[in-house]
Design an enzyme around this catalytic site. Structure first.
Site, short mmCIF file in Angstrom:
data_model
loop_
_atom_site.label_atom_id
_atom_site.label_comp_id
_atom_site.label_asym_id
_atom_site.label_seq_id
_atom_site.Cartn_x
_atom_site.Cartn_y
_atom_site.Cartn_z
N ASP A 90 -0.95 39.78 -58.19
CA ASP A 90 -1.70 39.18 -57.08
C ASP A 90 -0.88 38.11 -56.37
OD1 ASP A 90 -3.83 40.29 -59.05
OD2 ASP A 90 -4.79 40.09 -57.09
N ARG A 127 -11.19 34.65 -51.24
CA ARG A 127 -10.65 34.73 -52.60
C ARG A 127 -9.31 33.99 -52.62
NH1 ARG A 127 -10.77 40.29 -55.71
NH2 ARG A 127 -10.74 38.82 -57.44
N ALA A 169 -4.84 43.14 -54.44
CA ALA A 169 -4.18 42.20 -53.54
C ALA A 169 -3.80 42.81 -52.17
CB ALA A 169 -2.96 41.61 -54.24
N ASN A 203 -1.64 37.90 -62.30
CA ASN A 203 -2.30 39.22 -62.20
C ASN A 203 -3.62 39.12 -62.98
OD1 ASN A 203 -2.25 41.97 -61.23
ND2 ASN A 203 -2.03 42.61 -63.36
N GLN A 244 -12.12 47.02 -64.04
CA GLN A 244 -11.33 47.75 -63.04
C GLN A 244 -10.54 48.90 -63.66
OE1 GLN A 244 -11.60 44.42 -63.21
NE2 GLN A 244 -11.33 43.44 -61.23
#
Ligand code: MRU
Length: 364
Positions: free
Chosen positions: A243, A92, A57, A253, A203
């Site tokens: 986020d 996004r 983010a 998130n 990730q």
């Protein structure tokens, strides 16, 4: 401030005309390869965010700010600026840092004459980046204070768990969830980190790579192993980034965060969320109003890695005809969050808690 801490985005100061002004570490190649990519123009910045060459983010926000500066180099008119901001905003949807950074840039630049905008945009984008770095350092110290209060087992490291990547790769510097872990290492606190893989884009591998670079003990787990580890007492606390945090403390998130929070509540261990001011959305009343990014099904159907020759390869795991659903984020209700950790300190995940830390948001 001069810093040697690693960053995933950096400014270039080569005065040669038309030389790139900013470059990014391409995260689609990590952890197997490293490549710095110059961002030449607005299109390259928008592409980098949309394709997740940059991700996380706060980093998305900083990249968007630089992307706007790049756009203004080509067209600094009111219409050009609005079009550039709209293009970046559409990349996004979930991380509010993107809209926050663009809003801040526009508030600074709109009152200026077009000719003055490009130079001012670089200054403001640099300020956004440096503030993110400073805020994350503060999050590290506030988070460390909470970690120090956790009950310790004799002669054993503090067992922490994180999800996704909320380290320096996801921000301008330090990270959010990983900042207290880096601070713990600096302070000599013995920690071990359970790193969940974070399907489908993995990730967690970025987190494992970061922790390996820093020499912090860690173990990678499949996402599905988290519940078993938490409910058998092998985890002292979970800490993630965010986020978007709604005004009531609900947290969006990376998908999979919610299941960890539920397991923590069952086990009675803390579930912490670390995020800077740019992730707080006081205009969003509750998690139900947060837009959840739906990403393409092939992220789930295909597995990416490197082949025996060391080349990036994608293998089909799921037939193309199989229907799949790939929400990129989930929303953890505020009631499951032990505390929010921001650059101003920590607070309960609630509207009252957030307003205690940010009283200016309660005024008029
Ligand atoms: O889809 P991504 O990789 O951009 O999602 C990142 C996350 O969900 C992080 O946990 C979050 O942005 C916090 S980053 C400091």
């Amino acid at each position: 401030m001069h810093t040697t801490a690693p960053r995933p985005i950096r400014r270039l100061t080569d005065p040669a005309p038309h030389s790139p002004r900013v470059e990014i570490l391409d995260q689609t190649l990590l952890p197997h390869g490293q490549r710095w990519l110059p961002l030449q123009d607005l299109a390259a910045a928008a592409h980098a965010i949309r394709t997740m060459q940059v991700r996380g983010a706060p980093l998305i926000g900083a990249t968007a700010a630089y992307g706007l500066a790049l756009g203004l180099e080509a067209d600094a008119s009111d219409q050009g600026m609005a079009a550039a901001a709209a293009r970046l905003a559409a990349t996004r949807p979930t991380a509010v840092n993107l809209a926050w950074a663009l809003g801040r840039m526009l508030a600074c630049l709109a009152p200026l004459e077009p000719a003055a905008r490009p130079a001012a945009a670089w200054v403001e984008a640099d300020a956004i980046a440096e503030e993110d770095a400073a805020q994350n350092r503060a999050i590290g110290q506030h988070g460390l204070a909470l970690l120090r209060q956790l009950p310790r087992r004799p002669d054993a490291p503090l067992q922490l768990m994180t999800h996704c990547n909320a380290g320096w790769l996801a921000t301008v510097e330090q990270g959010t969830a990983l900042a207290p872990i880096y601070a713990a290492q600096t302070a000599g606190l013995d920690v071990h980190v359970w790193v969940s893989e974070t399907r489908p884009r993995n990730q967690g591998l970025l987190t494992a790579w970061e922790l390996a670079q820093a020499g912090i003990p860690h173990t990678l787990i499949a996402d599905n192993a988290a519940g078993q580890l938490i409910l058998t007492g092998q985890v002292d606390a979970v800490i993630t980034g965010a986020d978007r945090i709604a005004a009531n403390g609900d947290v969006a998130n990376k998908v999979g965060t919610l299941l960890k929070a539920l397991a923590c509540a069952h086990q009675g261990i803390p579930f912490y969320v670390a995020a800077p001011r740019s992730t707080l959305d006081f205009a969003c009343p509750a998690g139900a109003a947060i837009p959840i990014e739906a990403r393409e099904g092939d992220e789930l159907r295909l597995v990416t890695g490197i082949d025996a020759q060391g080349e990036t390869a994608r293998l089909r795991q799921i037939p193309a005809t199989e229907a799949v659903c790939n929400p990129a984020f989930d929303v953890t209700p505020a009631a499951l969050v032990t505390a929010l950790i921001t650059e101003r300190g920590h607070c309960p995940a609630s509207s009252a808690g957030l307003l205690d830390l940010y009283p200016e948001q309660g005024r008029g």
